[in-house]
Scaffold this active site. Structure first.
Site, PDB file in Angstrom:
ATOM      1  N   LYS A  38       0.843  -1.205   0.000  1.00  0.00           N
ATOM      2  CA  LYS A  38       0.000   0.000   0.000  1.00  0.00           C
ATOM      3  C   LYS A  38       0.876   1.251   0.000  1.00  0.00           C
ATOM      4  O   LYS A  38       0.635   2.186  -0.761  1.00  0.00           O
ATOM      5  CB  LYS A  38      -0.865   0.003   1.258  1.00  0.00           C
ATOM      6  N   ASN A  39       1.920   1.238   0.843  1.00  0.00           N
ATOM      7  CA  ASN A  39       2.715   2.458   1.022  1.00  0.00           C
ATOM      8  C   ASN A  39       3.718   2.704  -0.089  1.00  0.00           C
ATOM      9  O   ASN A  39       4.443   3.696  -0.068  1.00  0.00           O
ATOM     10  CB  ASN A  39       3.396   2.437   2.392  1.00  0.00           C
TER      11      ASN A  39
ATOM     12  N   ARG B  40      -4.742  10.052   4.659  1.00  0.00           N
ATOM     13  CA  ARG B  40      -3.494  10.814   4.836  1.00  0.00           C
ATOM     14  C   ARG B  40      -2.725  10.878   3.530  1.00  0.00           C
ATOM     15  O   ARG B  40      -2.030  11.849   3.241  1.00  0.00           O
ATOM     16  CB  ARG B  40      -2.676  10.110   5.919  1.00  0.00           C
TER      17      ARG B  40
ATOM     18  N   CYS C 165      -5.196   7.693   9.771  1.00  0.00           N
ATOM     19  CA  CYS C 165      -5.300   7.149  11.124  1.00  0.00           C
ATOM     20  C   CYS C 165      -4.930   8.222  12.153  1.00  0.00           C
ATOM     21  O   CYS C 165      -4.068   9.038  11.940  1.00  0.00           O
ATOM     22  CB  CYS C 165      -4.332   5.981  11.306  1.00  0.00           C
TER      23      CYS C 165
ATOM     24  N   ARG D  67       1.047  14.255  13.428  1.00  0.00           N
ATOM     25  CA  ARG D  67       1.418  14.099  12.000  1.00  0.00           C
ATOM     26  C   ARG D  67       1.477  15.469  11.296  1.00  0.00           C
ATOM     27  O   ARG D  67       0.740  15.739  10.367  1.00  0.00           O
ATOM     28  CB  ARG D  67       0.440  13.157  11.304  1.00  0.00           C
ATOM     29  N   PRO D  68       2.323  16.364  11.778  1.00  0.00           N
ATOM     30  CA  PRO D  68       2.455  17.677  11.123  1.00  0.00           C
ATOM     31  C   PRO D  68       3.062  17.543   9.718  1.00  0.00           C
ATOM     32  O   PRO D  68       3.456  16.458   9.313  1.00  0.00           O
ATOM     33  CB  PRO D  68       3.411  18.422  12.039  1.00  0.00           C
TER      34      PRO D  68
ATOM     35  N   ASP E 167       5.421  19.953   8.613  1.00  0.00           N
ATOM     36  CA  ASP E 167       6.476  20.970   8.523  1.00  0.00           C
ATOM     37  C   ASP E 167       7.633  20.534   7.629  1.00  0.00           C
ATOM     38  O   ASP E 167       8.164  21.332   6.847  1.00  0.00           O
ATOM     39  CB  ASP E 167       6.986  21.317   9.926  1.00  0.00           C
TER      40      ASP E 167
ATOM     41  N   ASP F  38       4.788   0.311  11.605  1.00  0.00           N
ATOM     42  CA  ASP F  38       3.528  -0.305  11.164  1.00  0.00           C
ATOM     43  C   ASP F  38       3.396  -1.744  11.634  1.00  0.00           C
ATOM     44  O   ASP F  38       2.311  -2.310  11.602  1.00  0.00           O
ATOM     45  CB  ASP F  38       3.403  -0.248   9.630  1.00  0.00           C
TER      46      ASP F  38
ATOM     47  N   VAL G 241       8.471   6.341  16.587  1.00  0.00           N
ATOM     48  CA  VAL G 241       8.138   7.081  15.363  1.00  0.00           C
ATOM     49  C   VAL G 241       6.923   7.978  15.539  1.00  0.00           C
ATOM     50  O   VAL G 241       6.943   9.156  15.198  1.00  0.00           O
ATOM     51  CB  VAL G 241       7.926   6.105  14.179  1.00  0.00           C
TER      52      VAL G 241
ATOM     53  N   ARG H 130      -8.613  -0.566   5.008  1.00  0.00           N
ATOM     54  CA  ARG H 130      -7.818   0.456   4.310  1.00  0.00           C
ATOM     55  C   ARG H 130      -6.501  -0.130   3.807  1.00  0.00           C
ATOM     56  O   ARG H 130      -5.963   0.293   2.799  1.00  0.00           O
ATOM     57  CB  ARG H 130      -7.509   1.641   5.246  1.00  0.00           C
TER      58      ARG H 130
HETATM   59  C1  EPZ Z   1       4.234   6.795   6.140  1.00  0.00           C
HETATM   60  O1  EPZ Z   1       3.489   7.801   6.803  1.00  0.00           O
HETATM   61  C2  EPZ Z   1       3.323   5.601   6.039  1.00  0.00           C
HETATM   62  N1  EPZ Z   1       2.148   5.913   5.231  1.00  0.00           N
HETATM   63  C3  EPZ Z   1       2.892   5.157   7.435  1.00  0.00           C
HETATM   64  O2  EPZ Z   1       2.084   3.996   7.292  1.00  0.00           O
HETATM   65  C4  EPZ Z   1       4.142   4.798   8.235  1.00  0.00           C
HETATM   66  O3  EPZ Z   1       3.760   4.460   9.545  1.00  0.00           O
HETATM   67  C5  EPZ Z   1       5.089   5.996   8.265  1.00  0.00           C
HETATM   68  O4  EPZ Z   1       5.393   6.426   6.916  1.00  0.00           O
HETATM   69  C6  EPZ Z   1       6.406   5.665   8.969  1.00  0.00           C
HETATM   70  O5  EPZ Z   1       7.026   4.601   8.322  1.00  0.00           O
HETATM   71  C7  EPZ Z   1       2.257   5.897   3.880  1.00  0.00           C
HETATM   72  O6  EPZ Z   1       3.314   5.662   3.326  1.00  0.00           O
HETATM   73  C8  EPZ Z   1       0.999   6.147   3.105  1.00  0.00           C
HETATM   74  P1  EPZ Z   1       6.381  10.010   8.408  1.00  0.00           P
HETATM   75  P2  EPZ Z   1       4.062   9.308   6.912  1.00  0.00           P
HETATM   76  O7  EPZ Z   1       6.269  11.303   7.706  1.00  0.00           O
HETATM   77  O8  EPZ Z   1       4.792   9.638   5.690  1.00  0.00           O
HETATM   78  C9  EPZ Z   1       6.704  13.127  11.955  1.00  0.00           C
HETATM   79  C10 EPZ Z   1       0.198   2.681   7.623  1.00  0.00           C
HETATM   80  O9  EPZ Z   1      -0.322   2.161   8.626  1.00  0.00           O
HETATM   81  N2  EPZ Z   1       6.632  14.160  10.911  1.00  0.00           N
HETATM   82  O10 EPZ Z   1       7.573   9.140   8.150  1.00  0.00           O
HETATM   83  O11 EPZ Z   1       2.935  10.176   7.342  1.00  0.00           O
HETATM   84  C11 EPZ Z   1       5.397  12.361  12.090  1.00  0.00           C
HETATM   85  O12 EPZ Z   1       4.506  13.082  12.923  1.00  0.00           O
HETATM   86  C12 EPZ Z   1       0.702   4.100   7.700  1.00  0.00           C
HETATM   87  O13 EPZ Z   1       0.348   2.097   6.514  1.00  0.00           O
HETATM   88  C13 EPZ Z   1       6.796  15.493  11.285  1.00  0.00           C
HETATM   89  O14 EPZ Z   1       6.980  15.807  12.458  1.00  0.00           O
HETATM   90  O15 EPZ Z   1       5.080   9.133   8.135  1.00  0.00           O
HETATM   91  C14 EPZ Z   1       5.835  11.068  12.691  1.00  0.00           C
HETATM   92  O16 EPZ Z   1       5.973  11.223  14.090  1.00  0.00           O
HETATM   93  C15 EPZ Z   1       0.512   4.701   9.078  1.00  0.00           C
HETATM   94  N3  EPZ Z   1       6.711  16.449  10.323  1.00  0.00           N
HETATM   95  C16 EPZ Z   1       7.200  10.832  12.055  1.00  0.00           C
HETATM   96  O17 EPZ Z   1       7.626  12.103  11.546  1.00  0.00           O
HETATM   97  C17 EPZ Z   1       6.496  16.145   9.008  1.00  0.00           C
HETATM   98  O18 EPZ Z   1       6.451  17.078   8.175  1.00  0.00           O
HETATM   99  C18 EPZ Z   1       7.177   9.829  10.908  1.00  0.00           C
HETATM  100  O19 EPZ Z   1       6.222  10.278   9.979  1.00  0.00           O
HETATM  101  C19 EPZ Z   1       6.337  14.788   8.652  1.00  0.00           C
HETATM  102  C20 EPZ Z   1       6.417  13.808   9.611  1.00  0.00           C
END
Ligand code: EPZ
Length: 419
Positions: free
Chosen positions: A24-25, A93, A117, A122-123, A125, A305, A327, A397
């Protein structure tokens, strides 16, 4: 909550073969990348899940043509709309992935507060700071963000955290930018490699994949391409967790062990056996898991995940285990539900202490996020007695026909259609 309910009679061992499909991802950002060209882009082996349907709906709302034949999705045409409809952005998302691709192809994008979810703030920035570094103007509304750019210009971007989505968005924004962009501190998840493979096949100039520094040399145009995504290592890990809990032997057809090291290692112990053979992994367990201490982290560490599905397995281990989530700051919603089954889990800060000797029994459960819901399915498959799990919409999902998958392996799980 209304909706379908899974009914599970636990305690059955699992035997057979599970066929894995595209992750999916990987599929979601690959579909987003399709708007970088009007030529046809085909992503094969897509899982039949609602997140893919939602992404198709987003693409169609942007005015591109999407043809779906079984697991093959082909996108063609140029977007005529640059605003992600609010009701679609809230559904998922992954609508966030449209930021980079739309900005690169149309010079503007407007995104309403994205859904997905509830697993922390999940900011955005890291995404937005990177797009601004490439020359985008960022404006915030009450519940939307608008990015505009005449021409994106390549530059060095330092990511303060290896965000998967930000890495993917910035890659897609940079492929047609003027000059060279380096993403320093980029995420390295295997799903990103699938996106890179597609972009390169479309004509992008990207190097450094799999390392923390991605270099993108901007090109003028991109062309169509057809690519298969990496197989879903989280679905594979979820089946392994269920097999560990129920006992049995399952062949994971298509599993790519080269990207599953961190997923596999916590499962290995005195009571399990794993062999790799010709594009598959066979995993065997006698159902007596040893206690483990696991910490989630960015690839190549144990994936967040897998946190909930593996914690469900730790509830059956012979002693005290720990699960440290680094994470997301709020990804333990499944702990209270596991407690309804008899699990003894203490949360101290970002660490769960799981006493596996507690003994688990069936219960009425409610999923409230995708992977937490999958964890409840794993726990219910191993528990004595009947469990019901509502909130199946979250699980659907990211898992294709999860009840069919586990039924085919011998589990007693059915979907009771809701009102
Ligand atoms: C991707 O989400 C995946 N989703 C998530 O899978 C997965 O858990 C995650 O990566 C981590 O591996 C998809 O690929 C569609 P991140 P993403 O940006 O990109 C913080 C599932 O169940 N962060 O790596 O949203 C954030 O809050 C889903 O399949 C900031 O602070 O994850 C988190 O604490 C859930 N600022 C950490 O980084 C930002 O601008 C990791 O988030 C972006 C992220």
């Amino acid at each position: 909550m209304k909706g379908d309910v899974f009914v599970i009679e636990g305690g059955r061992s699992l035997f057979g073969r599970a066929e894995l499909h595209g992750a999916k991802n990987a599929v979601l950002p690959m579909l987003a990348a399709s708007v970088l060209t009007a030529a046809p882009v085909t992503v094969g082996d897509c899982p039949l899940i609602s997140d893919v349907e939602d992404m198709i709906a987003v693409l169609r709302a942007l005015g591109v043509d999407v043809a779906k034949k079984g697991r093959e999705v082909t996108v063609s045409g140029a977007p005529s709309v640059t605003e992600i409809p609010a009701h679609l952005a809230c559904a998922m998302r992954s609508s966030v992935f449209m930021l980079g691709a739309l900005l690169a192809s149309c010079g503007e994008v407007c995104l309403y507060s994205p859904g997905g979810c509830r697993i922390g703030a999940r900011p955005l920035d890291i995404h937005l700071d990177g797009l601004a570094a490439l020359g985008a103007k960022i404006e915030f509304g009450e519940d939307f963000v608008r990015c505009t750019a005449g021409k994106l210009r390549g530059t060095d971007i330092f990511l303060r955290y290896p965000s998967v989505g930000a890495t993917e968005n910035l890659l897609m924004a940079a492929v047609k930018a003027e000059g060279t962009t380096r993403l320093i501190g980029a995420a390295r998840e295997p799903e990103i490699l699938s996106l890179v493979r597609l972009l390169v096949k479309m004509g992008a100039d990207i190097s450094g994949e799999g390392t923390p520094v991605l270099t993108v040399r901007g090109v003028r145009e991109l062309d169509g391409a057809s690519v298969l995504p990496v197989k879903d290592r989280i679905v594979a890990g979820t089946v392994m967790a269920a097999t560990a809990v129920c006992g049995g032997r399952v062949e994971l057809s298509g599993a790519d062990s080269s990207v599953m090291g961190a997923v596999i290692s916590p499962f290995l112990g005195a009571h399990t056996f794993l062999v790799e053979h010709g594009g598959a992994i066979t995993f065997e367990s006698d159902g007596l898991l040893s206690p483990t201490d696991v910490t989630t982290g960015p690839y190549p560490l144990f994936p967040t995940d897998m946190q909930a599905p593996f914690m469900a397995a730790q509830c059956y281990a012979s002693g005290m285990s720990t699960m440290r989530e680094t994470v997301f700051e709020d990804r333990f919603a499944h702990v209270a539900e596991l407690g309804k089954m008899g699990a003894k889990i203490a949360l101290v800060g970002g660490t769960a202490y799981i006493d596996g000797s507690a003994g688990m029994h069936g219960a009425e459960l409610s999923a409230c996020d995708l992977r937490g819901g999958a964890g409840l399915v794993v726990a219910a498959l191993g528990a004595k007695g009947r469990s019901s799990i509502s909130g199946t919409v979250y699980i659907d999902r990211g898992y294709e026909d999860i009840e069919g998958l586990f039924s085919s392996l011998g589990a007693d799980i059915t979907r009771r259609r809701g009102g």
